[in-house]
Design a protein around this motif. Sequence first.
Motif, PDB file in Angstrom:
ATOM      1  N   HIS A  63       8.261  -9.875  -8.575  1.00  0.00           N
ATOM      2  CA  HIS A  63       7.845  -8.919  -9.072  1.00  0.00           C
ATOM      3  C   HIS A  63       7.166  -8.026  -7.780  1.00  0.00           C
ATOM      4  CE1 HIS A  63       9.172  -9.037 -13.041  1.00  0.00           C
ATOM      5  NE2 HIS A  63       8.241 -10.432 -13.191  1.00  0.00           N
ATOM      6  N   SER A  64       7.203  -6.740  -7.995  1.00  0.00           N
ATOM      7  CA  SER A  64       6.687  -5.684  -6.860  1.00  0.00           C
ATOM      8  C   SER A  64       5.900  -4.660  -7.526  1.00  0.00           C
ATOM      9  CB  SER A  64       7.697  -5.356  -6.000  1.00  0.00           C
ATOM     10  OG  SER A  64       8.889  -4.830  -6.813  1.00  0.00           O
ATOM     11  N   MET A  65       4.920  -4.038  -6.736  1.00  0.00           N
ATOM     12  CA  MET A  65       4.259  -2.923  -7.269  1.00  0.00           C
ATOM     13  C   MET A  65       3.676  -2.184  -5.993  1.00  0.00           C
ATOM     14  SD  MET A  65       0.830  -3.106  -9.845  1.00  0.00           S
ATOM     15  CE  MET A  65      -0.574  -3.330  -8.908  1.00  0.00           C
ATOM     16  N   VAL A  66       3.430  -0.823  -6.094  1.00  0.00           N
ATOM     17  CA  VAL A  66       2.963  -0.063  -5.075  1.00  0.00           C
ATOM     18  C   VAL A  66       1.149   0.371  -5.431  1.00  0.00           C
ATOM     19  CG1 VAL A  66       3.215   2.143  -3.834  1.00  0.00           C
ATOM     20  CG2 VAL A  66       5.124   0.874  -5.137  1.00  0.00           C
ATOM     21  N   GLY A  67       0.558   0.292  -4.497  1.00  0.00           N
ATOM     22  CA  GLY A  67      -1.027   0.568  -4.630  1.00  0.00           C
ATOM     23  C   GLY A  67      -1.411   1.834  -4.731  1.00  0.00           C
ATOM     24  N   PHE A  68      -0.950   2.296  -5.822  1.00  0.00           N
ATOM     25  CA  PHE A  68      -1.785   3.976  -6.193  1.00  0.00           C
ATOM     26  C   PHE A  68      -3.073   3.448  -6.931  1.00  0.00           C
ATOM     27  CE2 PHE A  68       0.923   6.856  -4.114  1.00  0.00           C
ATOM     28  CZ  PHE A  68       2.421   6.199  -4.188  1.00  0.00           C
ATOM     29  N   THR A  69      -3.927   3.430  -6.466  1.00  0.00           N
ATOM     30  CA  THR A  69      -5.200   2.761  -6.945  1.00  0.00           C
ATOM     31  C   THR A  69      -5.795   3.869  -7.793  1.00  0.00           C
ATOM     32  OG1 THR A  69      -6.416   3.088  -4.815  1.00  0.00           O
ATOM     33  CG2 THR A  69      -5.611   1.028  -5.360  1.00  0.00           C
ATOM     34  N   TYR A  70      -5.752   5.182  -7.465  1.00  0.00           N
ATOM     35  CA  TYR A  70      -6.489   6.229  -8.530  1.00  0.00           C
ATOM     36  C   TYR A  70      -6.145   6.136  -9.647  1.00  0.00           C
ATOM     37  CZ  TYR A  70      -8.384   7.637  -4.060  1.00  0.00           C
ATOM     38  OH  TYR A  70      -8.921   7.727  -2.575  1.00  0.00           O
ATOM     39  N   ARG A  71      -4.819   5.680 -10.147  1.00  0.00           N
ATOM     40  CA  ARG A  71      -4.247   5.564 -11.502  1.00  0.00           C
ATOM     41  C   ARG A  71      -5.501   4.528 -12.398  1.00  0.00           C
ATOM     42  NH1 ARG A  71       1.622   4.248 -12.695  1.00  0.00           N
ATOM     43  NH2 ARG A  71       2.814   5.777 -11.495  1.00  0.00           N
ATOM     44  N   ARG A  72      -6.184   3.726 -11.531  1.00  0.00           N
ATOM     45  CA  ARG A  72      -6.856   2.687 -12.262  1.00  0.00           C
ATOM     46  C   ARG A  72      -8.240   2.824 -12.323  1.00  0.00           C
ATOM     47  NH1 ARG A  72      -2.189  -0.265 -12.698  1.00  0.00           N
ATOM     48  NH2 ARG A  72      -1.153  -0.123 -10.639  1.00  0.00           N
ATOM     49  N   GLY A 102      -1.357  13.125   0.223  1.00  0.00           N
ATOM     50  CA  GLY A 102      -0.561  13.805  -0.599  1.00  0.00           C
ATOM     51  C   GLY A 102       0.243  12.774  -1.536  1.00  0.00           C
ATOM     52  N   ALA A 103       0.571  11.772  -1.182  1.00  0.00           N
ATOM     53  CA  ALA A 103       1.134  10.780  -1.971  1.00  0.00           C
ATOM     54  C   ALA A 103       0.374  10.329  -3.091  1.00  0.00           C
ATOM     55  CB  ALA A 103       1.525   9.446  -1.214  1.00  0.00           C
ATOM     56  N   HIS A 104      -1.121  10.354  -3.048  1.00  0.00           N
ATOM     57  CA  HIS A 104      -1.801  10.054  -4.268  1.00  0.00           C
ATOM     58  C   HIS A 104      -1.697  11.212  -5.033  1.00  0.00           C
ATOM     59  CE1 HIS A 104      -3.848   6.423  -3.087  1.00  0.00           C
ATOM     60  NE2 HIS A 104      -4.395   6.848  -1.731  1.00  0.00           N
ATOM     61  N   GLU A 155       0.895  -1.011   0.193  1.00  0.00           N
ATOM     62  CA  GLU A 155       0.109  -0.109   0.045  1.00  0.00           C
ATOM     63  C   GLU A 155       1.014   1.193   0.131  1.00  0.00           C
ATOM     64  OE1 GLU A 155      -2.902   1.652  -0.062  1.00  0.00           O
ATOM     65  OE2 GLU A 155      -3.948   0.194  -0.722  1.00  0.00           O
ATOM     66  N   LYS A 156       0.210   2.462  -0.517  1.00  0.00           N
ATOM     67  CA  LYS A 156       0.963   3.638  -0.255  1.00  0.00           C
ATOM     68  C   LYS A 156       0.781   4.253   1.113  1.00  0.00           C
ATOM     69  CE  LYS A 156      -1.783   6.299   0.287  1.00  0.00           C
ATOM     70  NZ  LYS A 156      -2.221   6.385   1.621  1.00  0.00           N
ATOM     71  N   PRO A 157       1.682   5.121   1.426  1.00  0.00           N
ATOM     72  CA  PRO A 157       2.924   5.465   0.781  1.00  0.00           C
ATOM     73  C   PRO A 157       3.733   4.165   0.968  1.00  0.00           C
ATOM     74  CG  PRO A 157       2.783   6.588   2.860  1.00  0.00           C
ATOM     75  CD  PRO A 157       1.587   6.200   2.630  1.00  0.00           C
TER      76      PRO A 157
END
Length: 418
Positions: A138-147, A203-205, A112-114
Motif C-alpha cells: 500500500h501507499s499514502m501521500v502525506g497531507f497531514t492537515y486532513r488529520r 498550495g498543494a495543502h 511527503e507532499k507534493p
Amino acid sequence: MNQQLTPPPAKKRLGVAMIGYSFMGRAHSQAWRTAPRFFDLPLTPEMTVLVGRSEGAARAAAEQLGWAGSETDWRRVLEREDVDLVDICTPGNTHAEIAEAALRAGKHVLVEKPMANTVAEAESMAATARRARAAGVHSMVGFTYRRVPAVQLARQLVAAGRIGEVRQVRTQYLQDWLADENAPLSWRLDKAKAGSGALGDIGAHAVDLTMFITGQRFAGVSGLLDTFVPERPVAESFSGLHGTAGTARGPVTVDDVALGLARLESGAPVTLEASRYAWGRKNALRIEVSGTTGALAFDFEEMNVLNLYEATDDATTAGFRRIQVTEPEHPYLEAWWPPGHGLGYEHGFTHQLVDLLTALGSGTAPSPSFDDGLHVQRVLDAVERSSAAESRWTPIPPTVQDGAAASVPDGRAAAPAH
Ligand code: SOE
C-alpha cells in the motif's frame, strides 16, 4: 495468589525506513515515536533505519531522532527483510524514483507532499501504486492537515449538509519566511528540486484541504504565478536581515505566490492563494466554505477551532460560532488531553501514522492514495500552465485621465485607449 495474566497477543511488527531527516524527517520521527505510545495500533512500528547522504550526519540524526540504525544508500534499504515500509521525507525531485522502487520491492510507501514534481511522474507513481495494491502493498501521500480534528469536523459537517449545498470556497495558505528579500536560497526555491514554489510547497495543502472538506475534486482553473525576488543570497553566506547579506547570490527559479480561480466538480467556484511572501502570516492555512444554509471557516493558526455560521439562527443572535474542537468525541482526541488543552502541528503527523497503520493492519488502502496525489498534481500543473499561457488573462484597458497616459500595474506602457 498471583494470578498469571495472559499476555496480549504480540502485535505484528512493521519495520520502517525513513529517507531524509530535516524538517519533515524530524516531524515524521516524532510521529513514529509517539503514535504507538498514545494509540492502540494493530501493528507495532519499529524505527529500523534512517537514510541520509552523509554517513556521520545520518548516524547522529538516527541517534537523536530514535532510529536503530542509519544508512547512506536508500537502494540498500529496499533489500532488507526487516524493512516493511519506506517513509520518504526528501525533496520532491526524488519522490518518484524512490517510491516506485520501494513499491516494486514490496515495501509500503508514505511519501511527503507534493507527491511529485510533474504530472508525468505522478501518473507513473499512481500506476505503480495501483499494481502494488493488487499485491497487498500500500501507499499514502502525506497531507497531514486532513488529520486535524477541526478539519475532520468541517468535512463531517459538509457531508451532513449542515451548511447546505456548497456554493463557494475561498482558500489560502500564507507564510512569510520569504518576505525578507535577503532570506537565503534553499532547495524549496530551486525548481529542479522542488518542482515549484509556493504553488506545490503549500498550495498543494490548500488544494487537498479543499477537496477533503468538500468531498469534490477540482474541474478547472485559471492561474497566475509571480516571483517577486529573482535572486537571493546563497545560504552559507547569509547573515540575516539586519546583518550584511552574503555576497554570493543565486537565482530563484520558482514562484513566490500562486493564485487560482477554479471550479469544483459541482461547478462551485474556488479562489485559491498560496504565498510565502505574506508578512505576519506564519502558517496560515485557511479555508472558508459558503453553502446555501451557512458557512464554515478554519485557520490553522487557530488549529483547535472551527467557526460555523448557520443561517437558520435567529438574526438577532446570528454569527460565526467558535467551536473548540477538543472534546473526546472528535477523531483522535480521546488519546490526548482533556477538553480545551489543544493540539499542535506535530499531532497531524502522529494522526497520519495512526490512520496509515490502522489501514495496513486491516489490509485496506490508506487515504489519500497516489491517485489523490495525482489529482493534486494535475491541479498544480493546470495553474502553472494557465499562468504561463495567460490563457484566460483578460487585459483591462487603462483609463486615460487628464490626457496623461495611465500606466498599467505591471509597469508596461499603457495601450492607447480605444
Ligand atoms: C514550508 O513551506 C513548509 O515546511 C511546508 O513544506 C510544509 O508542508 C508545511 O506543513 C509547513 O511549511
